[in-house]
Write a protein that holds these residues in place. Structure first.
Motif, PDB file in Angstrom:
ATOM      1  N   ASN A 293     -32.030  61.756 -60.828  1.00  6.24           N
ATOM      2  CA  ASN A 293     -33.182  62.626 -61.966  1.00  6.24           C
ATOM      3  C   ASN A 293     -32.756  62.553 -63.231  1.00  6.24           C
ATOM      4  O   ASN A 293     -33.175  62.307 -63.971  1.00  6.24           O
ATOM      5  CB  ASN A 293     -34.258  62.235 -61.052  1.00  6.24           C
ATOM      6  N   ASP A 294     -31.618  63.205 -62.722  1.00  6.87           N
ATOM      7  CA  ASP A 294     -31.699  64.325 -63.981  1.00  6.87           C
ATOM      8  C   ASP A 294     -30.026  63.997 -64.916  1.00  6.87           C
ATOM      9  O   ASP A 294     -29.949  64.181 -66.181  1.00  6.87           O
ATOM     10  CB  ASP A 294     -31.031  65.650 -63.577  1.00  6.87           C
ATOM     11  N   GLY A 295     -30.412  62.588 -64.141  1.00  2.59           N
ATOM     12  CA  GLY A 295     -29.041  62.067 -65.104  1.00  2.59           C
ATOM     13  C   GLY A 295     -27.094  62.046 -65.209  1.00  2.59           C
ATOM     14  O   GLY A 295     -26.951  61.866 -65.461  1.00  2.59           O
ATOM     15  N   ASP A 296     -27.441  62.757 -64.040  1.00  6.66           N
ATOM     16  CA  ASP A 296     -26.234  63.084 -63.919  1.00  6.66           C
ATOM     17  C   ASP A 296     -25.324  62.355 -62.651  1.00  6.66           C
ATOM     18  O   ASP A 296     -25.409  62.501 -60.916  1.00  6.66           O
ATOM     19  CB  ASP A 296     -26.552  64.533 -63.367  1.00  6.66           C
ATOM     20  N   TYR A 297     -25.310  60.939 -63.049  1.00  2.00           N
ATOM     21  CA  TYR A 297     -25.128  59.958 -61.821  1.00  2.00           C
ATOM     22  C   TYR A 297     -23.630  60.243 -61.445  1.00  2.00           C
ATOM     23  O   TYR A 297     -23.931  59.697 -60.240  1.00  2.00           O
ATOM     24  CB  TYR A 297     -25.056  58.656 -62.759  1.00  2.00           C
ATOM     25  N   MET A 298     -22.668  60.561 -61.578  1.00  3.03           N
ATOM     26  CA  MET A 298     -21.578  60.839 -61.051  1.00  3.03           C
ATOM     27  C   MET A 298     -22.251  62.697 -59.757  1.00  3.03           C
ATOM     28  O   MET A 298     -21.368  62.229 -58.476  1.00  3.03           O
ATOM     29  CB  MET A 298     -20.451  61.605 -62.144  1.00  3.03           C
ATOM     30  N   LYS A 299     -22.532  63.479 -60.358  1.00  3.91           N
ATOM     31  CA  LYS A 299     -23.063  64.355 -59.171  1.00  3.91           C
ATOM     32  C   LYS A 299     -23.311  63.842 -58.300  1.00  3.91           C
ATOM     33  O   LYS A 299     -23.876  64.002 -57.181  1.00  3.91           O
ATOM     34  CB  LYS A 299     -23.627  64.960 -60.180  1.00  3.91           C
ATOM     35  N   ALA A 300     -24.469  62.688 -58.592  1.00  2.00           N
ATOM     36  CA  ALA A 300     -25.396  62.278 -57.310  1.00  2.00           C
ATOM     37  C   ALA A 300     -24.820  61.390 -56.654  1.00  2.00           C
ATOM     38  O   ALA A 300     -25.450  61.534 -54.807  1.00  2.00           O
ATOM     39  CB  ALA A 300     -26.339  60.965 -58.273  1.00  2.00           C
ATOM     40  N   VAL A 301     -23.488  60.712 -56.392  1.00  2.00           N
ATOM     41  CA  VAL A 301     -22.603  59.843 -55.183  1.00  2.00           C
ATOM     42  C   VAL A 301     -21.657  61.001 -55.657  1.00  2.00           C
ATOM     43  O   VAL A 301     -20.696  60.706 -54.759  1.00  2.00           O
ATOM     44  CB  VAL A 301     -22.852  58.957 -55.972  1.00  2.00           C
ATOM     45  N   GLU A 302     -21.527  61.899 -55.614  1.00  2.00           N
ATOM     46  CA  GLU A 302     -20.309  63.101 -55.346  1.00  2.00           C
ATOM     47  C   GLU A 302     -20.135  62.862 -53.815  1.00  2.00           C
ATOM     48  O   GLU A 302     -18.342  62.908 -53.693  1.00  2.00           O
ATOM     49  CB  GLU A 302     -20.630  63.868 -56.106  1.00  2.00           C
ATOM     50  N   SER A 303     -21.416  63.440 -53.580  1.00  2.00           N
ATOM     51  CA  SER A 303     -21.041  64.177 -51.488  1.00  2.00           C
ATOM     52  C   SER A 303     -20.538  62.834 -51.320  1.00  2.00           C
ATOM     53  O   SER A 303     -19.655  62.423 -50.283  1.00  2.00           O
ATOM     54  CB  SER A 303     -22.154  64.369 -51.283  1.00  2.00           C
ATOM     55  N   LYS A 304     -21.340  61.125 -51.476  1.00  2.00           N
ATOM     56  CA  LYS A 304     -20.780  59.488 -50.557  1.00  2.00           C
ATOM     57  C   LYS A 304     -19.430  60.162 -50.634  1.00  2.00           C
ATOM     58  O   LYS A 304     -18.544  59.349 -50.264  1.00  2.00           O
ATOM     59  CB  LYS A 304     -21.850  58.931 -50.924  1.00  2.00           C
ATOM     60  N   VAL A 305     -18.883  60.183 -52.163  1.00  4.20           N
ATOM     61  CA  VAL A 305     -17.663  59.576 -52.808  1.00  4.20           C
ATOM     62  C   VAL A 305     -16.795  60.404 -51.651  1.00  4.20           C
ATOM     63  O   VAL A 305     -15.428  59.891 -50.939  1.00  4.20           O
ATOM     64  CB  VAL A 305     -16.889  59.503 -53.475  1.00  4.20           C
ATOM     65  N   LEU A 306     -16.181  61.656 -52.003  1.00  2.00           N
ATOM     66  CA  LEU A 306     -15.691  62.617 -50.577  1.00  2.00           C
ATOM     67  C   LEU A 306     -16.285  62.282 -49.619  1.00  2.00           C
ATOM     68  O   LEU A 306     -14.607  62.952 -48.818  1.00  2.00           O
ATOM     69  CB  LEU A 306     -16.758  64.394 -51.009  1.00  2.00           C
ATOM     70  N   SER A 307     -17.179  62.003 -48.786  1.00  2.00           N
ATOM     71  CA  SER A 307     -16.969  62.003 -47.864  1.00  2.00           C
ATOM     72  C   SER A 307     -16.734  60.796 -47.464  1.00  2.00           C
ATOM     73  O   SER A 307     -15.895  60.643 -46.263  1.00  2.00           O
ATOM     74  CB  SER A 307     -18.726  61.784 -46.916  1.00  2.00           C
ATOM     75  N   GLU A 308     -16.736  59.974 -48.125  1.00  3.91           N
ATOM     76  CA  GLU A 308     -16.026  58.558 -47.444  1.00  3.91           C
ATOM     77  C   GLU A 308     -14.997  58.318 -47.893  1.00  3.91           C
ATOM     78  O   GLU A 308     -13.608  57.044 -47.239  1.00  3.91           O
ATOM     79  CB  GLU A 308     -16.822  56.875 -47.892  1.00  3.91           C
ATOM     80  N   ASN A 309     -14.493  59.431 -48.183  1.00  5.30           N
ATOM     81  CA  ASN A 309     -12.716  58.827 -48.180  1.00  5.30           C
ATOM     82  C   ASN A 309     -12.036  59.455 -47.849  1.00  5.30           C
ATOM     83  O   ASN A 309     -10.689  59.036 -46.796  1.00  5.30           O
ATOM     84  CB  ASN A 309     -11.896  59.726 -49.135  1.00  5.30           C
ATOM     85  N   LEU A 310     -12.569  59.772 -46.410  1.00  7.88           N
ATOM     86  CA  LEU A 310     -11.857  59.626 -44.619  1.00  7.88           C
ATOM     87  C   LEU A 310     -11.092  58.381 -45.026  1.00  7.88           C
ATOM     88  O   LEU A 310      -9.757  58.770 -43.361  1.00  7.88           O
ATOM     89  CB  LEU A 310     -12.950  60.233 -44.720  1.00  7.88           C
ATOM     90  N   SER A 311     -12.006  57.867 -44.762  1.00 11.50           N
ATOM     91  CA  SER A 311     -11.407  55.889 -44.542  1.00 11.50           C
ATOM     92  C   SER A 311     -10.791  55.417 -45.416  1.00 11.50           C
ATOM     93  O   SER A 311     -10.556  54.229 -45.702  1.00 11.50           O
ATOM     94  CB  SER A 311     -12.414  55.637 -43.240  1.00 11.50           C
ATOM     95  N   ARG A 312     -10.916  56.045 -46.809  1.00  7.42           N
ATOM     96  CA  ARG A 312     -10.355  54.758 -47.874  1.00  7.42           C
ATOM     97  C   ARG A 312      -9.254  54.534 -47.363  1.00  7.42           C
ATOM     98  O   ARG A 312      -8.576  53.608 -48.022  1.00  7.42           O
ATOM     99  CB  ARG A 312     -10.822  55.836 -49.145  1.00  7.42           C
TER     100      ARG A 312
END
Length: 827
Positions: free
Chosen positions: A256-275
């Motif tokens: 909502n603050d417009g920081d779209y990269m920060k909004a998905v940062e946790s998801k990307v880092l987590s899912e790197n485990l099986s990337r």
């Protein structure tokens, strides 16, 4: 097809040609969403895979019912890699549906081969470790053993290898780009995987001091299941792969603050485990990600096993009688500390009970004698990433060393310790796997003997009954029946098809070496396979090769100990001989190499460049006139191997003696009628015993001689080179830019590594290797004699079936018996 497994048993789906054709069309329309006029080859593959999958699912469920009904002990095979290869061709062959499917596809105006080739290779492995695991899955299902494979569902494989001006270039191997019709997503099978946090002490309700792991970061592991079809379709086991899922898709506040990269940062880092399979471990971040991957799939798998076990049991007393967990190398060794944590911290068992259950449940396969390949991880990283597990490892170590204290000197105690104190303190994962397992096996007789005398000598002294040998094997279904239909049909025409599940029956082919008709048909089958490989080379590299030349094949991971460099030096020496004697009679030779180098392994990548540069000179030299060709095929994988193995005449197995644990490429090539040129290393020793010393070209130092030469300190590669004009000339050409005129000093590091130490003893073995090649060329001049020895190689390979290996595991390590499926209610 075996009469026992006709249409009802294959899944209550009709398997006649008309039914298969109808299924193809229905799936094409109602799942793929295309009609036959607009469908691509990939669309037809998807509809074909779904049609075959239909004929698997019911039997898959019957297998599960049978195991649950008997409360049978299950095998759980933990591996970072499963190089299963294309599944449509494999499943058709194992179900006995290849011919019917070919006719159904033909009626649709297609060629089955075009449909099969549209399937990408599942990028779930890199080399021998993953190919072995795939063979074992096939054998466990074929032998009706209740088994699960557990690993990671990598979105991208190691990499797709291409050559840019001869250099290896890595590209993402996006094998899931178009989906995977074989897998079943299990979103309801979701387990939390924890990292970081801290450990706190507390007193439980019984007044006992306990520990708990708190304030952790959490990722979820979601299951994807792939059916593993045994030959005949009777037993269908499961390969369960884990995919990382974030605990939340995105941070709504940041969004909502417009920081779209920060909004998905946790998801990307987590899912790197099986990337990605094997992230580059040249950096600290890459090393930590790789370690987290290992814990991620191991923890998820253990949670899954215990959940399944507790459905039928009130306590853990019977766990070792119901679950056999096999660690395929050290990658899943952290599972020993994880099972201890679960039993201690979550279920409240005391230490002695938990340790006894853990040790009796786990067993460990060692695959290497290379110290750098026996994983170690920094203590500081474990304390940060898995703090509770580090405490458990300390406790395991302290209790073990307490038993050894006073019986050994301090140097031995240091070697026995799970913590390497030299320099940065590191956890020895091989030691953890050894202590936490009731059996530890090598993968060839030589390797197992060397394990006892080298890397695990101190542990072997402590536990003399723990190390056992289980020589590797390969599945004859994929590596002969499926990959080499011409030879498969010939063998079946003479001895029946029983060999497909009892490879020892190939021994009767020894009686056929005097049958001129059989020998001629054998030679014809080999030539047919060579034509197929020649067409593949022409299509992909635009290089024409002589089908009647000796196909000399070395296909494996690029590594200095595997000594592709020795092969290249002999190639240059042969090239010089041909140029020096332009009118001489030489046996035409086509050298075929393939394999990937790890992205951070600069010397291996330089060897690939050298191979391509040498090929560029030799293949375009008019003086050679096609009598020698060198081909380096890019992006070696299972499907490429299925084309190369049946076509090979000579199999290069030339590692420095004592450094190759076993090898399985040597088995696949010999099974397909190639003669081995090799050192007495790994399973080459046993191959010689089974095919006969007269039917294999052995050269070079033995493992004992290698050890003596290295320890003696008298070996001087410069003296060896100076005394051998063929070797000196080849090295001088490489060093001075004969193959790299654009950069004369490009390969100086390779030459310097040989002259200044030559750890892998390339120069020491060169002359003997060159003579072995001369002997092979002389034999190839008499095609009838060559064919006889090739037939005797095929006939001698029965013992190297993975069926034999797996039944030895089942009997000697797992104590697991076959279980037959239980049919459910008819639809």
């Amino acid at each position: 097809m075996d009469a026992r497994y006709r249409s009802r048993d294959l899944g209550r789906k009709a398997v006649d040609v008309d039914a298969l054709k109808r299924s193809f069309l229905e799936w094409l329309v109602y799942s793929v969403g295309k009609d036959s006029k607009t469908a691509t080859r990939r669309d037809w593959f998807a509809s074909g895979a779904l049609s075959v999958r239909d004929r698997v699912v019911d039997r898959w469920m019957d297998t599960t019912r049978g195991v649950y009904a008997s409360d049978a002990k299950r095998i759980y095979y933990f591996s970072m890699e499963f190089l299963i290869g294309r599944l449509l061709s494999n499943n058709l062959a194992n179900l006995g549906l290849t011919d019917a499917c070919r006719e159904a596809v033909d009626r649709l105006g297609l060629r089955l081969e075009e449909v099969l080739e549209a399937e990408p290779d599942p990028a779930l492995g890199n080399g021998g470790l993953g190919r072995l695991a795939a063979c074992f899955l096939d054998s466990m299902a074929t032998r009706n053993l209740p088994a699960y494979g557990y690993g990671i569902r990598y979105e991208y494989g190691l990499f797709e290898q291409r050559f840019d001006q001869g250099w290896q270039v890595e590209f993402p191997d996006n094998w899931l780009r178009f989906g995977n019709p074989w897998e079943f997503a299990r979103p309801e099978v979701l387990y939390p995987i924890h990292f970081h946090g801290r450990v706190e002490n507390f007193i439980d309700t019984k007044g006992q001091e306990r520990r708990r792991w708190v304030d952790t970061e959490t990722v979820h592991a979601m299951a994807f299941d792939t059916p593993v079809v045994g030959f005949g379709g009777e037993t269908i086991n499961t390969l369960r792969l884990w995919s990382a899922r974030a605990t939340s898709d995105f941070d709504f506040h940041h969004f909502n603050d417009g920081d779209y990269m920060k909004a998905v940062e946790s998801k990307v880092l987590s899912e790197n485990l099986s990337r990605v399979l094997y992230p580059n471990d040249a950096t600290a971040v890459g090393r930590e990600l790789r370690f987290k991957q290992e814990y991620f799939f191991t923890s998820a798998s253990l949670q899954d096993i215990l959940r399944r076990y507790m459905q039928h049991h009130q306590n853990f007393d019977a766990l070792p009688e119901k679950a056999a967990i096999q660690l395929n190398d050290t990658h899943p060794a952290i599972g020993i500390a994880e099972l201890m944590r679960i039993l201690l911290d979550i279920h409240g068992l005391d230490w002695d009970k938990a340790w006894d259950l853990t040790r009796r449940t786990f067993s460990y396969t060692n695959h290497t004698l290379l110290p750098e390949a026996l994983e170690t991880w920094p203590v500081s990283m474990l304390e940060r990433v898995l703090p509770r597990h580090m405490q458990i490892i300390y406790d395991i170590n302290a209790r073990f060393l307490e038993q050894s204290w006073g019986r050994y000197d301090m140097e031995t105690i240091r070697r026995l310790s799970l913590i390497d104190e030299n320099g940065e303190r590191r956890v020895r994962m091989g030691g953890l796997a050894f202590l936490g397992s009731h059996k530890v096996n090598g993968v060839s007789a030589l390797h197992t003997d060397l394990m006892k005398r080298t890397v695990f000598a101190d542990y072997h002294r402590e536990f003399p009954d723990r190390i056992t040998n289980k020589t590797n094997g390969i599945t004859p279904r994929r590596w002969l029946h499926q990959a080499n239909p011409a030879l498969s049909r010939l063998i079946t025409s003479r001895i029946g098809e029983g060999w497909i599940t009892d490879l020892e029956q190939l021994a009767s082919l020894r009686d056929r070496v005097d049958d001129e008709v059989f020998v001629e048909e054998f030679r014809r089958a080999k030539r047919q396979n060579k034509k197929r490989l020649a067409a593949y080379i022409a299509r992909h590299l635009r290089i024409d090769v002589d089908v009647d030349s000796l196909f000399d094949v070395q296909v494996k991971r690029i590594h200095e100990y595997k000594r592709q460099l020795l092969n290249l030096l002999q190639t240059v020496a042969l090239y010089n001989q041909i140029r020096d004697n332009p009118l001489g009679e030489f046996v035409p030779v086509t050298k075929i190499l393939a394999g990937k180098a790890a992205p951070a392994y600069h010397q291996a990548k330089l060897i690939i460049k050298l191979a391509n540069d040498i090929a560029g000179v030799i293949n375009n030299d008019p003086q050679v006139r096609g009598r020698l060709k060198l081909v380096m095929l890019p992006n070696y994988n299972v499907s490429q191997a299925e084309i190369i193995m049946p076509a090979a005449d000579l199999s290069e197995q030339i590692s420095t003696a004592g450094m190759e644990a076993s090898g399985t490429g040597n088995m696949k090539l010999a099974l397909n009628g190639a003669l081995t040129i090799g050192t007495l290393d790994g399973a080459n020793v046993e191959i010689r015993e089974h095919v006969g010393a007269d039917n294999i070209f052995i050269f070079g130092l033995t493992a004992a001689e290698v050890q003596d030469l290295r320890q003696g300190g008298a070996f001087d590669p410069r003296q060896v080179v100076a005394a051998n004009p063929h070797l000196k000339r080849a090295l001088d050409m490489i060093a001075t830019g004969a193959f790299s005129p654009d950069d004369p000093g490009r390969f100086r590091p390779i030459v310097d590594s040989l002259l200044n130490g030559d750890h892998f003893l390339v120069t020491a073995d060169f002359e003997d290797y060159r003579n072995a090649h001369a002997a092979a060329a002389a034999l190839y001049r008499t095609p009838r004699d060559w064919a006889e020895k090739a037939i005797l190689n095929v006939a001698g390979m029965g013992w190297f079936s993975s069926d034999r290996t797996i039944m030895e595991y089942a009997r000697d390590i797992w104590n697991v018996s076959p279980v037959l499926p239980m049919a459910g209610e008819a639809d």
